[in-house]
Scaffold this motif. Structure first.
Motif, mmCIF file in Angstrom:
data_model
loop_
_atom_site.group_PDB
_atom_site.id
_atom_site.type_symbol
_atom_site.label_atom_id
_atom_site.label_comp_id
_atom_site.label_asym_id
_atom_site.label_seq_id
_atom_site.Cartn_x
_atom_site.Cartn_y
_atom_site.Cartn_z
ATOM 1 N N ARG A 52 -12.920 10.077 9.651
ATOM 2 C CA ARG A 52 -13.524 10.070 8.312
ATOM 3 C C ARG A 52 -14.922 9.133 8.364
ATOM 4 O O ARG A 52 -14.832 8.063 8.836
ATOM 5 C CB ARG A 52 -12.493 9.397 7.342
ATOM 6 C CG ARG A 52 -13.168 9.652 5.587
ATOM 7 C CD ARG A 52 -11.878 9.327 4.736
ATOM 8 N NE ARG A 52 -11.681 7.826 4.682
ATOM 9 C CZ ARG A 52 -10.404 7.554 4.782
ATOM 10 N NH1 ARG A 52 -9.286 8.388 4.869
ATOM 11 N NH2 ARG A 52 -10.045 6.475 4.772
ATOM 12 N N LYS B 6 0.847 -1.277 0.000
ATOM 13 C CA LYS B 6 0.084 0.045 -0.039
ATOM 14 C C LYS B 6 0.669 1.125 -0.073
ATOM 15 O O LYS B 6 0.526 2.127 -0.625
ATOM 16 C CB LYS B 6 -0.796 -0.020 1.433
ATOM 17 C CG LYS B 6 -1.910 0.956 1.103
ATOM 18 C CD LYS B 6 -3.101 0.759 2.100
ATOM 19 C CE LYS B 6 -4.035 1.951 1.843
ATOM 20 N NZ LYS B 6 -5.453 1.692 2.615
ATOM 21 N N ASP C 6 -5.816 2.421 7.800
ATOM 22 C CA ASP C 6 -6.443 1.088 7.714
ATOM 23 C C ASP C 6 -5.404 0.043 8.408
ATOM 24 O O ASP C 6 -5.854 -0.987 8.139
ATOM 25 C CB ASP C 6 -7.323 0.624 6.566
ATOM 26 C CG ASP C 6 -6.400 0.429 5.427
ATOM 27 O OD1 ASP C 6 -5.142 0.739 5.631
ATOM 28 O OD2 ASP C 6 -6.982 -0.311 4.712
ATOM 29 N N GLU D 222 -9.793 1.765 11.466
ATOM 30 C CA GLU D 222 -11.044 1.607 10.294
ATOM 31 C C GLU D 222 -12.028 0.645 10.777
ATOM 32 O O GLU D 222 -11.435 -0.485 10.938
ATOM 33 C CB GLU D 222 -10.073 1.530 8.905
ATOM 34 C CG GLU D 222 -11.332 1.491 8.083
ATOM 35 C CD GLU D 222 -11.090 1.082 6.613
ATOM 36 O OE1 GLU D 222 -10.226 2.104 5.869
ATOM 37 O OE2 GLU D 222 -11.060 0.036 6.039
#
Ligand code: GTP
Ligand code: MG
Length: 197
Positions: free
Chosen positions: A106, A57, A75, A142
């Motif tokens: 978020r 990532k 995450d 997350e």
């Protein structure tokens, strides 16, 4: 060597954050059981992003493989909360967000606005303090909230997509999207039956 030690410490902090948030969710679920004889949470799955997928990532996002870059990945600590009904998803999520030590970073409501694939879930990225011996770390976690039907679709779609080397055809994509719509209809009907009881 120092970097490795830091990495191990950091993983430990993310693990602690997962435990804190999952305990909060368990406590809410237990309270519902005692007060209303009902469990809104069907089950939970916790995961710490593997080093391999973390590095992939970082690379994909064009970030250096350095500890500071970790803070841009929200995450690393992940919790999936599978609820019985759509109402439970919103109820549990809002009760969690009401808590003083939780800060919302978020919110993506893919139930109200499903993704192009048909994917549905409520995603929250929250920040929680982890108290260490010499400092307090604010750690992002997350959380994916979804119903059993949404979870069934997401796991099968994920499996089908990654099984085929060249990816799936546009026709398969459309069929999967149709399946997601059908599952959503089942969710609505089952929820209505539950409410009518
Ligand atoms: P990333 O950088 O990949 O995390 O994208 P993002 O930050 O925009 O995240 P997004 O809100 O799209 O959610 C990412 C996560 O949601 C994935 O890791 C999956 O677990 C899940 N997800 C998102 N879209 C799909 C989908 O079409 N199918 C399935 N099965 N899962 C999905
Ligand atoms: Mg993400």
């Amino acid at each position: 060597m120092d970097e490795f030690q830091d990495y191990v410490l950091l993983r430990n902090i993310y693990h602690a954050a997962i435990r804190e948030v999952s305990t909060k969710l368990e406590i809410l679920d237990d309270e519902f059981q005692v007060r209303y004889d009902y469990n809104p949470i069907h089950h939970m799955e916790c995961r710490l992003k593997s080093p391999q997928s973390l590095f992939e990532k970082l690379e994909r996002k064009g970030l250096d493989i350095r500890l500071e870059s970790f803070y841009k990945i929200t995450d690393i600590a992940g919790i999936r909360v599978i609820c019985n009904y759509i109402d439970d998803v919103y109820a549990v999520a809002s009760l969690l967000l009401q808590q003083d030590d939780i800060k919302l970073l978020r919110r993506s409501d893919y139930i109200k606005d499903p993704k192009e694939s048909g994917y549905r879930s409520l995603h929250l990225v929250v920040q929680i303090p982890v108290f260490l011996s010499d400092r307090t770390e604010l750690v992002p976690v997350e959380i994916q909230f979804r119903t059993i039907a949404m979870d069934t679709w997401a796991s099968l779609e994920h499996e089908l997509k990654y099984k085929r080397v060249g990816g799936i055809t546009p026709q398969m994509e459309q069929e999967l999207k149709d399946c997601a719509e059908a599952m959503a209809e089942v969710d609505r009907k089952m929820e209505q039956i539950h409410k009518d009881l």
